[in-house]
Design a protein around this motif. Structure first.
Motif, PDB file in Angstrom:
ATOM      1  N   MET A   1       0.833  -1.208   0.000  1.00 35.13           N
ATOM      2  CA  MET A   1       0.000   0.000   0.000  1.00 35.13           C
ATOM      3  C   MET A   1       0.863   1.252   0.000  1.00 35.13           C
ATOM      4  O   MET A   1       0.601   2.180  -0.716  1.00 35.13           O
ATOM      5  CB  MET A   1      -0.905  -0.041   1.219  1.00 35.13           C
ATOM      6  CG  MET A   1      -1.548   1.261   1.542  1.00 35.13           C
ATOM      7  SD  MET A   1      -3.292   1.160   1.737  1.00 35.13           S
ATOM      8  CE  MET A   1      -3.543  -0.160   2.850  1.00 35.13           C
ATOM      9  N   HIS A 314      -3.836  -1.562  -7.501  1.00 31.86           N
ATOM     10  CA  HIS A 314      -2.691  -1.208  -8.360  1.00 31.86           C
ATOM     11  C   HIS A 314      -2.806  -1.928  -9.705  1.00 31.86           C
ATOM     12  O   HIS A 314      -3.843  -2.458 -10.043  1.00 31.86           O
ATOM     13  CB  HIS A 314      -1.358  -1.466  -7.649  1.00 31.86           C
ATOM     14  CG  HIS A 314      -1.328  -0.905  -6.253  1.00 31.86           C
ATOM     15  ND1 HIS A 314      -1.259   0.437  -6.008  1.00 31.86           N
ATOM     16  CD2 HIS A 314      -1.405  -1.512  -5.038  1.00 31.86           C
ATOM     17  CE1 HIS A 314      -1.286   0.643  -4.683  1.00 31.86           C
ATOM     18  NE2 HIS A 314      -1.381  -0.510  -4.080  1.00 31.86           N
ATOM     19  N   GLU A 329       3.886  -5.326  -5.558  1.00 33.44           N
ATOM     20  CA  GLU A 329       2.578  -5.466  -4.920  1.00 33.44           C
ATOM     21  C   GLU A 329       1.484  -5.765  -5.941  1.00 33.44           C
ATOM     22  O   GLU A 329       0.597  -6.576  -5.701  1.00 33.44           O
ATOM     23  CB  GLU A 329       2.234  -4.184  -4.140  1.00 33.44           C
ATOM     24  CG  GLU A 329       0.909  -4.287  -3.403  1.00 33.44           C
ATOM     25  CD  GLU A 329       0.484  -2.995  -2.729  1.00 33.44           C
ATOM     26  OE1 GLU A 329       1.254  -2.017  -2.786  1.00 33.44           O
ATOM     27  OE2 GLU A 329      -0.615  -2.964  -2.159  1.00 33.44           O
ATOM     28  N   HIS A 382      -4.720  -5.356  -0.892  1.00 37.08           N
ATOM     29  CA  HIS A 382      -3.376  -4.768  -0.943  1.00 37.08           C
ATOM     30  C   HIS A 382      -2.380  -5.757  -0.347  1.00 37.08           C
ATOM     31  O   HIS A 382      -2.778  -6.703   0.344  1.00 37.08           O
ATOM     32  CB  HIS A 382      -3.311  -3.460  -0.142  1.00 37.08           C
ATOM     33  CG  HIS A 382      -4.026  -2.315  -0.782  1.00 37.08           C
ATOM     34  ND1 HIS A 382      -3.400  -1.421  -1.625  1.00 37.08           N
ATOM     35  CD2 HIS A 382      -5.321  -1.920  -0.703  1.00 37.08           C
ATOM     36  CE1 HIS A 382      -4.278  -0.514  -2.034  1.00 37.08           C
ATOM     37  NE2 HIS A 382      -5.454  -0.794  -1.485  1.00 37.08           N
TER      38      HIS A 382
HETATM   39 ZN   LIG Z   1      -1.376  -1.076  -2.087  1.00 34.34          ZN
END
Ligand SMILES: [Zn+2]
Length: 499
Positions: A1, A314, A329, A382
């Motif tokens: 995150m 993302h 991530e 996340h």
């Molecule tokens: Zn994130």
């Protein structure tokens, strides 16, 4: 995150310029001018705009190599007028002087001589037709918008293109062109691929039957034909239009579609939500293989009501946190989202994974799609390398929400659903704890949670120890996602009742 990153982005957004006075960049070496008159004139123009409260009725978007900007259009005797000094001010050295009815303007070494009430002016001693009377208002020299096409080349020494009707002015060769073509996934699902000659960042809005991309800051211009037809039932056509300083591309579709960006925001793919979900484009494959003949009819997408929307946060050029030298991530969130879908569906909960490919999907769109599906629960996923175990977030709503009557303010859309979001977050946290996974429940101004009209939570998964490679271990992923799914299944009746 990456919390600090998020806060920084948030701050930079709120510190923005007034919406009507945007500028991509300014030429750093632009010589700044002397006379204070110009500052005052500019300030008056801007103040007049701000004081009018709402956005100006009409404005002119100016696109040039030096800067892109927007100026108010004023009305005189039913015609559109523009402050000439404001048009030139970002482009070079400019000064102006008012002597009785005479207004003299100097741009670099070019002199213009204007007279109040006259329809002709002189530029460098030669006659210039203004197509209407010249006015002065608050020391501002105003010329008809239709005069710019002939007047500006005389000052600038180069070509300009003016779209009078739609309020767009192009100085030099700055236009962004695009092509659009249909390609098909392995399952014959259509994908409409746009290629732009420069990066674009349109506002994307979806409504039943259409997806609309609005270009305000980009000099996007029409393709050869403003209406593009594709001979496909799911995505039959796209239409280009422009008005009031903006260009709009509307994609018509018979099913909900989503736009994703790639190739440094030069490529936009519009595809059905469900089929994009089912058939992620292989990374690195060129998408622009438009087929000259219509392909066999795509299978009609199954009309399906999703109870849960799982959003892999993302994606694309937004990597999220760099979890280790080899781990991003954005990749972990997709794996977690797929695992969560599997666990939810195993418990009889129809689930849509919002980003099942490496696509760059804007936050607003993630919220808009979940809202359009009226999902009973939205879960953003996340991953983080710091901390231990799982953090479960609910929205921390901003104070500046502006609810008017029945219209929910976008930034506080979550307001009514927040109690149920918190109930769900508590249930998820309790189940994780029951399985001996360290967990914390938090509230945060974490977008797009505040834009969801239904219950919404974010789940951030960190390794139990300090080894971030645990994030890719299927058994750890499943340990977490099965706990989340069990808690969602347990609150199913409450969530379903509110749906
Ligand atoms: Zn994130």
């Amino acid at each position: 995150m990456r919390w600090t990153e998020f806060m920084r982005r948030r701050r930079s957004r709120s510190a923005g310029v007034p919406p009507a006075v945007w500028s991509m960049f300014r030429a750093p070496a632009a010589p700044r001018r002397g006379p204070i008159l110009i500052c005052i004139c500019g300030a008056i123009c801007i103040f007049a705009m701000l004081l009018s409260g709402a956005a100006p009725e009409r404005h002119l978007s100016v696109y040039s190599v030096a800067a892109n900007y927007s100026l108010p259009i004023v009305q005189h005797e039913g015609r559109n007028y523009i402050c000439l000094l404001e048009v030139l001010e970002p482009l070079g050295k400019v000064s102006a002087k008012l002597e009785g009815p005479r207004w003299r303007l100097r741009y670099n070494n070019v002199e213009g001589d204007f007279q109040v009430g006259k329809t002709h002016a002189r530029v460098q001693g030669r006659d210039a037709d203004l197509t209407g009377k010249f006015y002065v208002e608050n020391n501002r020299g105003l010329v008809p918008l239709t005069a710019l096409a002939s007047l500006l080349p005389r000052f600038l020494g180069g070509p300009v293109t003016v779209h009078d009707e739609s309020g767009r002015l192009f100085i030099g060769s700055v236009a962004t062109h695009f092509t659009a073509g249909l390609s098909f996934s392995a399952e014959n699902a259509p994908r409409l691929i746009f290629h732009f000659t420069a990066p674009v960042n349109p506002t994307v809005a979806t409504e039943p039957g259409a997806l609309r991309m609005t270009f305000t800051r980009e000099p996007v211009v029409a393709p050869a034909s403003p209406t593009l037809t594709f001979g496909n039932k799911i995505i039959p056509s796209a239409i280009y239009s422009e008005s009031n300083g903006t260009a709009v591309v509307t994609v018509n579709s018979s099913v909900p579609v989503i736009a994703s960006f790639s190739n440094d925001r030069r490529t936009v793919m519009v595809s059905p939500v469900a089929t994009q979900n089912a058939t992620p484009p292989a990374p690195g494959t060129p998408e622009a293989t438009a087929q000259p003949t219509p392909a066999p009819a795509a299978p009609a997408p199954v009309a399906r009501r999703y109870f849960a929307v799982v959003d892999a946060s993302h994606g694309g050029d937004d990597y999220g946190e760099t979890l280790s030298s080899t781990l991003l991530e954005k990749d972990v969130t997709v794996a977690l989202a797929r695992s969560l879908r599997q666990e939810l569906e195993a418990r009889g909960i129809p689930t849509l994974v919002l980003r099942d490919s490496d696509a760059n999907v804007p936050l607003d769109q993630r919220a808009a799609i979940s809202n359009a599906y009226r999902a009973a629960i939205y879960i953003a996923v996340h991953a983080a390398s710091s901390g231990h175990g799982v953090r479960v977030y609910t929205a921390l709503l901003p104070f500046d929400g502006d609810d008017r009557g029945n219209f929910r303010a976008w930034n506080t859309a979550q307001h009514a659903a927040l109690p149920l979001s918190q109930t769900t977050a508590s249930a998820v946290a309790a189940e994780l704890q029951r399985r001996q996974i360290p967990v914390r429940a938090l509230t945060a101004p974490l977008r797009p949670l505040n834009n969801l009209v239904g219950p919404a939570i974010a789940v951030e998964v960190a390794p139990q120890g300090s080894d971030s490679s645990q994030l890719t271990a299927p058994d750890y992923q499943q340990l977490v996602t099965s706990a989340v799914a069990t808690a969602i299944a347990a609150t199913r009746d409450q969530l379903g009742a509110a749906q």
